[in-house]
Design an enzyme around this catalytic site. Structure first.
Site, PDB file in Angstrom:
ATOM      1  N   LYS A 106       3.845   7.263  -3.549  1.00 19.05           N
ATOM      2  CA  LYS A 106       2.419   6.661  -3.525  1.00 19.05           C
ATOM      3  C   LYS A 106       2.225   5.778  -2.348  1.00 19.05           C
ATOM      4  O   LYS A 106       3.121   5.252  -2.159  1.00 19.05           O
ATOM      5  CB  LYS A 106       1.956   6.067  -4.875  1.00 19.05           C
ATOM      6  CG  LYS A 106       0.395   6.141  -5.153  1.00 19.05           C
ATOM      7  CD  LYS A 106       0.012   7.185  -5.707  1.00 19.05           C
ATOM      8  CE  LYS A 106      -1.452   7.186  -6.202  1.00 19.05           C
ATOM      9  NZ  LYS A 106      -1.672   8.502  -7.046  1.00 19.05           N
ATOM     10  N   THR A 190      -8.922  18.987 -10.812  1.00 19.89           N
ATOM     11  CA  THR A 190      -8.353  17.935 -11.831  1.00 19.89           C
ATOM     12  C   THR A 190      -9.339  18.172 -12.855  1.00 19.89           C
ATOM     13  O   THR A 190      -8.856  18.054 -13.989  1.00 19.89           O
ATOM     14  CB  THR A 190      -8.402  16.443 -11.196  1.00 19.89           C
ATOM     15  OG1 THR A 190      -7.674  16.688 -10.161  1.00 19.89           O
ATOM     16  CG2 THR A 190      -7.819  15.674 -12.326  1.00 19.89           C
ATOM     17  N   ASN A 221     -15.270  12.811  -9.131  1.00 16.61           N
ATOM     18  CA  ASN A 221     -14.835  14.109  -8.887  1.00 16.61           C
ATOM     19  C   ASN A 221     -13.993  14.680 -10.111  1.00 16.61           C
ATOM     20  O   ASN A 221     -14.666  15.622 -10.401  1.00 16.61           O
ATOM     21  CB  ASN A 221     -13.379  13.771  -7.743  1.00 16.61           C
ATOM     22  CG  ASN A 221     -12.966  15.158  -7.450  1.00 16.61           C
ATOM     23  OD1 ASN A 221     -11.835  15.176  -8.093  1.00 16.61           O
ATOM     24  ND2 ASN A 221     -13.535  16.002  -6.901  1.00 16.61           N
TER      25      ASN A 221
HETATM   26  P1  NAD Z   1     -14.031   9.008  -7.941  1.00 17.59           P
HETATM   27  O1  NAD Z   1     -14.161   7.681  -7.279  1.00 17.59           O
HETATM   28  O2  NAD Z   1     -14.611  10.296  -7.780  1.00 17.59           O
HETATM   29  O3  NAD Z   1     -15.049   8.762  -9.373  1.00 17.59           O
HETATM   30  C1  NAD Z   1     -14.961   7.375 -10.188  1.00 17.59           C
HETATM   31  C2  NAD Z   1     -15.903   7.249 -11.216  1.00 17.59           C
HETATM   32  O4  NAD Z   1     -15.821   6.236 -11.993  1.00 17.59           O
HETATM   33  C3  NAD Z   1     -17.319   7.409 -10.398  1.00 17.59           C
HETATM   34  O5  NAD Z   1     -18.312   7.584 -11.170  1.00 17.59           O
HETATM   35  C4  NAD Z   1     -17.520   5.532 -10.572  1.00 17.59           C
HETATM   36  O6  NAD Z   1     -18.808   5.288 -10.615  1.00 17.59           O
HETATM   37  C5  NAD Z   1     -16.887   5.469 -11.996  1.00 17.59           C
HETATM   38  N1  NAD Z   1     -16.507   4.012 -12.455  1.00 17.59           N
HETATM   39  C6  NAD Z   1     -16.156   3.157 -11.623  1.00 17.59           C
HETATM   40  N2  NAD Z   1     -15.979   1.800 -12.454  1.00 17.59           N
HETATM   41  C7  NAD Z   1     -16.571   2.376 -13.675  1.00 17.59           C
HETATM   42  C8  NAD Z   1     -16.550   1.504 -14.743  1.00 17.59           C
HETATM   43  N3  NAD Z   1     -16.303   0.282 -14.805  1.00 17.59           N
HETATM   44  N4  NAD Z   1     -17.467   2.033 -15.800  1.00 17.59           N
HETATM   45  C9  NAD Z   1     -17.649   3.464 -15.851  1.00 17.59           C
HETATM   46  N5  NAD Z   1     -17.459   4.223 -14.678  1.00 17.59           N
HETATM   47  C10 NAD Z   1     -16.812   3.450 -13.470  1.00 17.59           C
HETATM   48  O7  NAD Z   1     -12.725   9.098  -8.682  1.00 17.59           O
HETATM   49  P2  NAD Z   1     -11.976  10.360  -9.386  1.00 17.59           P
HETATM   50  O8  NAD Z   1     -11.337  10.965  -8.156  1.00 17.59           O
HETATM   51  O9  NAD Z   1     -12.959  11.025 -10.438  1.00 17.59           O
HETATM   52  O10 NAD Z   1     -10.656   9.652 -10.163  1.00 17.59           O
HETATM   53  C11 NAD Z   1     -11.304   9.101 -11.363  1.00 17.59           C
HETATM   54  C12 NAD Z   1      -9.721   8.764 -11.846  1.00 17.59           C
HETATM   55  O11 NAD Z   1      -9.109   9.902 -11.893  1.00 17.59           O
HETATM   56  C13 NAD Z   1      -8.843   7.857 -11.176  1.00 17.59           C
HETATM   57  O12 NAD Z   1      -8.267   7.156 -12.164  1.00 17.59           O
HETATM   58  C14 NAD Z   1      -7.835   8.637 -10.358  1.00 17.59           C
HETATM   59  O13 NAD Z   1      -6.595   8.030 -10.293  1.00 17.59           O
HETATM   60  C15 NAD Z   1      -7.551   9.721 -11.472  1.00 17.59           C
HETATM   61  N6  NAD Z   1      -7.102  11.135 -11.022  1.00 17.59           N
HETATM   62  C16 NAD Z   1      -7.845  11.650  -9.950  1.00 17.59           C
HETATM   63  C17 NAD Z   1      -7.599  12.925  -9.606  1.00 17.59           C
HETATM   64  C18 NAD Z   1      -8.478  13.680  -8.316  1.00 17.59           C
HETATM   65  O14 NAD Z   1      -7.718  14.927  -8.125  1.00 17.59           O
HETATM   66  N7  NAD Z   1      -9.408  13.140  -7.999  1.00 17.59           N
HETATM   67  C19 NAD Z   1      -6.284  13.496  -9.908  1.00 17.59           C
HETATM   68  C20 NAD Z   1      -5.763  12.934 -10.943  1.00 17.59           C
HETATM   69  C21 NAD Z   1      -5.859  11.561 -11.448  1.00 17.59           C
END
Ligand code: NAD
Length: 418
Positions: A106, A190, A221
């Site tokens: 990471k 994902t 996402n």
């Molecule tokens: P992203 O930035 O696209 O979306 C995050 C979402 O969470 C947004 O809708 C945001 O408004 C919302 N959010 C933020 N704070 C919040 C709160 N306090 N209450 C409610 N909603 C809130 O991120 P992502 O890529 O969707 O990733 C989300 C999670 O999944 C993270 O923990 C990330 O580490 C994990 N993850 C992502 C992937 C990937 O491929 N994108 C893969 C594995 C794990």
């Protein structure tokens, strides 16, 4: 224990639980206790006003017994070495669990991208990749996007790396734009993987997906695609929240229309036909499946006792604290752990890297078919470990599967006596 030490401590405790349950060779635990390498870098960037600013960054390589290190790079003002180390370790276990030939890594850069101009962001991105070039490579360590980094930044990484090496090597990062060798289906992978795992779990535990009620925290996402794919499977999405607020409709919300609303207005808030709900209320609402898909540490000792769902499916990384995990287990809530539930992302990244290595590109159907196989397989390996032993939860079972694979490779490579 100071707060910054907490992330690594949590991962160590999870490993400890699984190691004890499976009577793991202590040498394996010893080799996984600390990352193999953490590089700290200072990246100087010429700002638009002519001044020079220095940004601190890290690349942590946890373990590579199974293959090249793999893991995202996040840009965040609060990125810190302990968190990056813990997330690198999680990547080691996630890749091992789904059977990918990758280790865990990471990276993080302490910066607030919202305060940088496009030019400053590009110079910082290129500077960071230059700084970590000595320890990365398509067969050594392959970065990817994470919080606040995206396909565009991956494009700059590829380009900068090509300048340094004097050769264009798209396999140096994943999560690239399709035009640079990104994989079809990566963006949705994902969320799609979350759906595959839920589908397999429903069939293993004898539950119906048709009409199952789902609440999702986060509509980015992961959350947005998980909502769409689960809706397509017949689930009823009854609540969704983002950082600005949430919406609730017991009769069901169409996630496709919700996405259109979110694109237009910037939030899910105010979607017609719904009532407002806060993110905190969503976490403790009555539903069949709760999907935290936003931040870490959302289910804690404070709110876990009030949780009313039947299943928690961890689409986010680390959304449940150890204390909350214990409480949920006592309440009989099934928790599908992050290293299984959200592994679809790194699996599609692996597909991207394979396609880059071959310079031969798959159709979206091929990507999805392979993803489905890997996710279903991973679920069943975890489920088998879980059902073969009394008193295990799915998280400990998942770590057992991962540790078994790591131990076997360590022995085969002569890292441990065997
Ligand atoms: P992203 O930035 O696209 O979306 C995050 C979402 O969470 C947004 O809708 C945001 O408004 C919302 N959010 C933020 N704070 C919040 C709160 N306090 N209450 C409610 N909603 C809130 O991120 P992502 O890529 O969707 O990733 C989300 C999670 O999944 C993270 O923990 C990330 O580490 C994990 N993850 C992502 C992937 C990937 O491929 N994108 C893969 C594995 C794990």
């Amino acid at each position: 224990m100071s707060q910054p030490d907490r992330h690594c401590e949590v991962v160590s405790q999870l490993v400890e639980k699984a190691a004890t349950a499976m009577q793991l060779d202590p040498q394996v635990k010893e080799l996984l206790r600390e990352p193999i390498r953490t590089l700290t870098v200072s990246v100087s960037v010429k700002m638009d006003d002519g001044t020079v600013k220095v940004f601190r960054g890290f690349r942590c390589q946890h373990n590579d017994v199974l293959g090249p290190f793999k893991g995202g790079i996040r840009f965040h003002p609060e990125a810190n070495e302990d968190e990056v180390k813990a997330l690198a370790a999680l990547m080691t276990y996630k890749c091992a669990l789904v059977g990918l030939p990758f280790g865990g890594a990471k990276g993080g850069v302490l910066c607030d991208p919202s305060q940088l101009s496009a030019g400053e962001l590009e110079r910082l991105s290129r500077g960071f990749i230059r700084a970590i070039t000595p320890i990365i490579g398509p067969e050594q360590d392959i970065p990817a996007p994470d919080m606040n980094t995206n396909a565009k930044i991956m494009g700059w990484f590829v380009d900068e790396y090509a300048h340094i090496r004097g050769a264009y090597q798209p396999g140096i990062v994943t999560g690239k734009p399709i035009a640079l060798g990104g994989s079809k289906g990566r963006t949705e992978a994902t969320g799609r993987g979350v759906m595959y795992v839920i589908r397999e779990a429903a069939s293993a535990f004898g539950r119906q997906l048709q009409g199952a009620t789902v609440a999702i925290q986060g509509f980015g996402n992961v959350g947005n695609y998980a909502a769409k794919f689960l809706h397509d499977q017949g689930c009823k999405i009854i609540a969704v929240a983002d950082v600005f607020g949430g919406v609730y409709n017991p009769a069901g919300i169409d996630p496709y229309q919700l996405k259109e609303h979110e694109v237009k207005t910037g939030s899910v808030k105010g979607f017609p036909g719904t009532q407002p709900i806060s993110s905190d209320e969503l976490l403790v609402m009555e539903c069949d499946i709760l999907i935290p898909a936003a931040l870490g540490n959302q289910l804690t000792a404070k709110n876990a006792r009030d949780v009313k769902c039947k299943w928690v499916v961890e689409a986010a990384n680390g959304p449940t604290t150890l204390e909350a995990d214990q409480i949920l287990q006592e309440k009989g809530v099934l928790v599908v752990p992050d290293i299984l539930a959200n592994a679809g992302g790194v699996t599609a990244s692996y597909f991207e890297w394979v396609q880059n290595n071959y310079s031969y590109y798959w159709s979206e159907e091929e990507v999805n078919e392979r993803l489905e196989k890997i996710m279903a397989n991973a679920f069943h390996e975890v489920y088998d470990a879980f059902s073969n032993r009394e008193g295990l939860d799915l998280r400990v079972a998942a770590y057992m599967v991962a540790l078994e694979r790591l131990a076997t490779a360590m022995q085969a490579r002569g890292w441990i006596a065997g």
